[in-house]
Design a protein around this motif. Sequence first.
Motif, PDB file in Angstrom:
ATOM      1  N   TRP A  52       0.846  18.904   3.059  1.00 30.48           N
ATOM      2  CA  TRP A  52       1.933  18.487   2.165  1.00 30.48           C
ATOM      3  C   TRP A  52       2.599  17.216   2.703  1.00 30.48           C
ATOM      4  CZ3 TRP A  52       2.200  19.992  -2.525  1.00 30.48           C
ATOM      5  CH2 TRP A  52       1.947  21.311  -2.906  1.00 30.48           C
ATOM      6  N   VAL A  53       2.820  16.279   1.804  1.00 27.97           N
ATOM      7  CA  VAL A  53       3.602  15.087   2.144  1.00 27.97           C
ATOM      8  C   VAL A  53       4.759  15.020   1.157  1.00 27.97           C
ATOM      9  CG1 VAL A  53       3.576  12.568   2.359  1.00 27.97           C
ATOM     10  CG2 VAL A  53       1.580  13.899   3.078  1.00 27.97           C
ATOM     11  N   THR A  54       5.957  14.966   1.682  1.00 25.17           N
ATOM     12  CA  THR A  54       7.148  14.920   0.820  1.00 25.17           C
ATOM     13  C   THR A  54       7.945  13.647   1.120  1.00 25.17           C
ATOM     14  OG1 THR A  54       8.467  16.121   2.461  1.00 25.17           O
ATOM     15  CG2 THR A  54       7.395  17.456   0.774  1.00 25.17           C
ATOM     16  N   PRO A  55       8.820  13.244   0.185  1.00 19.37           N
ATOM     17  CA  PRO A  55       9.727  12.143   0.530  1.00 19.37           C
ATOM     18  C   PRO A  55      10.575  12.549   1.728  1.00 19.37           C
ATOM     19  CG  PRO A  55       9.893  12.709  -1.812  1.00 19.37           C
ATOM     20  CD  PRO A  55       9.060  13.770  -1.167  1.00 19.37           C
ATOM     21  N   GLY A  56      10.905  11.616   2.577  1.00 18.21           N
ATOM     22  CA  GLY A  56      11.773  11.920   3.722  1.00 18.21           C
ATOM     23  C   GLY A  56      13.063  12.559   3.228  1.00 18.21           C
ATOM     24  N   THR A 376      16.579  18.400  -1.472  1.00 21.55           N
ATOM     25  CA  THR A 376      16.711  17.826  -0.126  1.00 21.55           C
ATOM     26  C   THR A 376      16.573  16.312  -0.123  1.00 21.55           C
ATOM     27  OG1 THR A 376      14.351  18.100   0.324  1.00 21.55           O
ATOM     28  CG2 THR A 376      15.820  19.901   1.029  1.00 21.55           C
ATOM     29  N   SER A 377      16.121  15.748  -1.262  1.00 23.39           N
ATOM     30  CA  SER A 377      15.867  14.298  -1.233  1.00 23.39           C
ATOM     31  C   SER A 377      16.173  13.614  -2.577  1.00 23.39           C
ATOM     32  CB  SER A 377      14.401  14.069  -0.807  1.00 23.39           C
ATOM     33  OG  SER A 377      14.154  12.708  -0.647  1.00 23.39           O
ATOM     34  N   GLY A 391      14.037   8.783  -1.933  1.00 26.59           N
ATOM     35  CA  GLY A 391      13.967  10.070  -2.637  1.00 26.59           C
ATOM     36  C   GLY A 391      12.725  10.295  -3.467  1.00 26.59           C
ATOM     37  N   SER A 392      11.697   9.420  -3.332  1.00 22.80           N
ATOM     38  CA  SER A 392      10.497   9.660  -4.130  1.00 22.80           C
ATOM     39  C   SER A 392       9.258   9.165  -3.401  1.00 22.80           C
ATOM     40  CB  SER A 392      10.616   8.968  -5.484  1.00 22.80           C
ATOM     41  OG  SER A 392       9.587   9.434  -6.339  1.00 22.80           O
ATOM     42  N   ILE A 393       8.116   9.598  -3.885  1.00 27.36           N
ATOM     43  CA  ILE A 393       6.847   8.992  -3.461  1.00 27.36           C
ATOM     44  C   ILE A 393       6.367   8.234  -4.690  1.00 27.36           C
ATOM     45  CG2 ILE A 393       4.502   9.390  -2.612  1.00 27.36           C
ATOM     46  CD1 ILE A 393       5.438  12.021  -1.384  1.00 27.36           C
TER      47      ILE A 393
END
Length: 484
Positions: A52-56, A376-377, A391-393
């Motif tokens: 999983w890769v999420t926005p910081g 969270t973002s 807040g996004s990818i």
Amino acid sequence: MNTPFDLIIRNARCATAADTFTADIGIQDGIITALGNHLKESLEEIDAKGAWVTPGGIDGHCHFAEPSKNGIEMADNFLSGPRSAACGGTTTVIPFAVQQRGQTLRDAVNNYHRIVGNNSCIDYAFHMILTDVNEKVLKEELPTLTKEGYTSFKIYMTYEDMKLSDRDIINTLAAARDNGALVMVHAENSDCIAWLTERLLEAGHTAPKYHAESRPMLVEREATHRAITFAELVDVPMLIVHVSGREAMEQIRWAQNKGLKIYAETCPQYLFLSTDDLGGEDDYEATKCICSPPPRDPENQRYIWEGLQADTFSIFSSDHAPFSYADPKGKSAHGDKPAFNKVANGIPGVETRLPLLFSYGVMTGKISIEQFVSITSTNVAKMYGLYPRKGSIAIGSDADLVIWDCKKSQTITNSKLHHAVDYTPYEGIEVDAWPAITLSRGKVVWQNGEFLGTPGNGRFLRCEKPEPARPKVHSTPFKRVQPS
Ligand code: URP
Ligand code: ZN
Ligand code: ZN
């Protein structure tokens, strides 16, 4: 020929607030410039291997290096606070620049920029805490500072040295409305707390557990309702911060169902700590868990989970307020058996916020990964005017990213954390997820258990006008959770 990317993250199982997809993420000059399959060359590559890769994470509520009060000092400054955040997957922090009574907002802001100096390893913005809302502050300073990128203002309904009168709150809300700023409210009824505290102390009840008895849910419920009433009167959006349980949530849902723009934040302490953590009759170590509002009972924890599932809460922040336990300038400033009303309020949590919610929310199926990213973002970025840069990818967004390791469990223990506090209230809790890698604008700041950030690399972010999504209207009745 120019190399197209500085970095490609391959095989990323990306999660945004809207959906999930697998892609290679191409990054140039700290910005996401491509999302696709089989992206061509780059100077460096990281294979996410389907993780999983999420926005910081964006922590929209944390306190660092606030001015000392009565000899009490925060343990984290802008070196250790942002470092700890990065190690737990947070790439933007929004702490507070506090206006002391009698101080101008300009002085408060300048002072905080001085305190940050060249220390932050990740990007940061500021909310301001308003404690003295005279005419000059509301008519001149707030409009000017809003235009300069300070667009959110926290006000207190309790604490002698911070609280505003009802009239001052109304005036502040009107100024926020006229300037497109957002007011964040700490909602607890000050006089009820003072009355209860006096009686508890008279009866000789000084232990930490009486902190919770001096701030029962009704003091939060009443202040929440009063704050909402003022927002309705003035016709302005409002964020109620650190909501602790059902009674305040009911007021918020009532307002949201009336169509009012009332937003709510909750924090890890209301999911993972309870009144039990405030100890027994002679347990003064429990000062470690004194924060306001206090942790509630397990039934209220379940209501908070329900509120996260139902989108009653727009954001999930740490309310990191770092005071060391054994420090004579921290929780022990008034000795090793301090009366509860003398203990510095607040607990650390900037590093553990995301791993706790990922492990106990996403991995247990309580919330979806999209909801995790939202609260969270993404919603935080929208709430404070940082979206879509943060807040996004997405193409054009800053490459603030977290690659998650969900394959090994670990136990939270303070020695593994990177804040400057001498304890964590979450000691001993098992988590099944932790960031494997955190990237801040394309640069690795945390990898393989090692902090790799550079103090001073964090940039100050000027916030645009807040653009939160409309709060959800709840067509179904408030779901009652099972009492324990
Ligand atoms: O106890 C708390 N929450 N301390 C931090 C300051 C605040 O009111 O958020
Ligand atoms: Zn507060
Ligand atoms: Zn706070």
